[in-house]
Design a protein around this motif. Structure first.
Motif, PDB file in Angstrom:
ATOM      1  N   PHE A  46      -3.791 -13.225   6.908  1.00  0.00           N
ATOM      2  CA  PHE A  46      -4.018 -11.908   7.616  1.00  0.00           C
ATOM      3  C   PHE A  46      -3.337 -10.688   7.013  1.00  0.00           C
ATOM      4  O   PHE A  46      -4.092  -9.700   6.989  1.00  0.00           O
ATOM      5  N   SER A  47      -2.310 -10.980   6.570  1.00  0.00           N
ATOM      6  CA  SER A  47      -1.398  -9.706   6.116  1.00  0.00           C
ATOM      7  C   SER A  47      -2.160  -9.249   4.524  1.00  0.00           C
ATOM      8  O   SER A  47      -2.084  -8.271   4.335  1.00  0.00           O
ATOM      9  N   CYS A  48      -2.735 -10.019   3.895  1.00  0.00           N
ATOM     10  CA  CYS A  48      -3.590  -9.632   2.791  1.00  0.00           C
ATOM     11  C   CYS A  48      -4.663  -8.776   3.257  1.00  0.00           C
ATOM     12  O   CYS A  48      -4.805  -7.690   2.316  1.00  0.00           O
ATOM     13  N   ILE A 111      -8.162 -14.514   7.923  1.00  0.00           N
ATOM     14  CA  ILE A 111      -9.232 -13.623   7.369  1.00  0.00           C
ATOM     15  C   ILE A 111      -9.935 -12.857   8.202  1.00  0.00           C
ATOM     16  O   ILE A 111     -10.262 -11.585   8.097  1.00  0.00           O
ATOM     17  N   LEU A 112     -10.596 -13.575   9.054  1.00  0.00           N
ATOM     18  CA  LEU A 112     -11.682 -13.452   9.957  1.00  0.00           C
ATOM     19  C   LEU A 112     -11.122 -12.590  11.101  1.00  0.00           C
ATOM     20  O   LEU A 112     -11.701 -11.418  11.142  1.00  0.00           O
ATOM     21  N   ILE A 149       0.784  -1.662   1.159  1.00  0.00           N
ATOM     22  CA  ILE A 149       1.661  -2.935   0.830  1.00  0.00           C
ATOM     23  C   ILE A 149       2.836  -3.058   1.889  1.00  0.00           C
ATOM     24  O   ILE A 149       2.990  -4.077   2.295  1.00  0.00           O
ATOM     25  N   GLY A 150       3.300  -2.105   2.223  1.00  0.00           N
ATOM     26  CA  GLY A 150       4.467  -2.020   3.241  1.00  0.00           C
ATOM     27  C   GLY A 150       3.820  -2.421   4.696  1.00  0.00           C
ATOM     28  O   GLY A 150       4.347  -3.024   5.328  1.00  0.00           O
ATOM     29  N   ALA A 155       3.129  -6.028   9.209  1.00  0.00           N
ATOM     30  CA  ALA A 155       2.385  -7.072   9.846  1.00  0.00           C
ATOM     31  C   ALA A 155       2.901  -8.553   9.713  1.00  0.00           C
ATOM     32  O   ALA A 155       2.999  -9.538  10.626  1.00  0.00           O
ATOM     33  N   PHE A 156       3.320  -8.980   8.404  1.00  0.00           N
ATOM     34  CA  PHE A 156       3.734 -10.261   8.102  1.00  0.00           C
ATOM     35  C   PHE A 156       5.068 -10.581   8.781  1.00  0.00           C
ATOM     36  O   PHE A 156       5.294 -11.715   9.403  1.00  0.00           O
TER      37      PHE A 156
END
Length: 207
Positions: A46-48, A111-112, A149-150, A155-156
């Protein structure tokens, strides 16, 4: 300045994921039903996606803000999304966890939901516009990459803490999966109802 841009992106998106929504509720359910390992796969995937999502929204903020009825469209998308997720959770509330599913399922799920996250559009339109107009961040391509990126890191971090909290609550109070799934389903339906009531009020009562 680069470090500050990264840090602002992290803090902004960390705060953005604190309120309960479709993402953190789905993560709570996944963590409790399938464990921390699967939750981490979900969070990383998800973070990606969040990196690319933030970068796109920050670039398209001006165009999106000019679109008519965007908030109405987002609200009805959220009604559908919450209703579907609530219905699925309710139907499967009595089923025991299935830990033997493929490890790729959690990645695909992350991802979804990374793409099915329309609530982030108004969040970044408001937050991003505020940060840019007050010159807290730069708008160059490199700066927005660092900011994104931040955002992904924020989110992560927030979702990781949600997952740890879910495991703590489950172990501390020995809550059954059925009880937790029922509660999450009710929250999904409640959020769907909120968006319906909001649109009814704005359409028929607010002049």
């Amino acid at each position: 300045m680069i470090f500050l841009t990264f840090f602002i992106g992290l803090i902004a998106n960390f705060i953005g994921y604190i309120p309960p929504g479709n993402i953190n509720l789905a993560l709570l359910q996944l963590t409790i039903n399938r464990g921390m390992k699967e939750a981490l796969r979900f969070i990383i995937a998800f973070s990606c996606v969040e990196f690319f999502f933030t970068y796109f929204i920050m670039h398209a903020a001006d165009w999106l803000s000019s679109q008519m009825h965007l908030s109405v469209i987002i609200d009805w998308i959220m009604v559908i999304l919450f209703s579907v997720m609530g219905t699925i959770t309710w139907i499967h509330r009595k089923k025991p966890p299935e830990p033997r599913k493929s490890e790729h399922d959690s990645i695909k799920y992350g991802i979804l939901l990374g793409f099915l996250n329309p609530v982030q559009i108004p969040f970044w339109m408001i937050t991003g516009t505020y940060l840019i107009t007050h010159e807290w961040i730069l708008t160059g391509k490199v700066a927005l990459v660092i900011f994104s990126i931040g955002s992904a890191a924020g989110a992560f971090l927030c979702l990781f803490l949600y997952a740890r909290f879910a495991r703590y609550m489950q172990s501390k109070f020995a809550l059954s999966n059925r009880f937790i799934n029922t509660g999450i389903a009710i929250l999904f339906f409640a959020f769907a109802a909120y968006h319906i009531v909001k649109q009814v009020y704005l359409t028929f009562f607010k002049h």
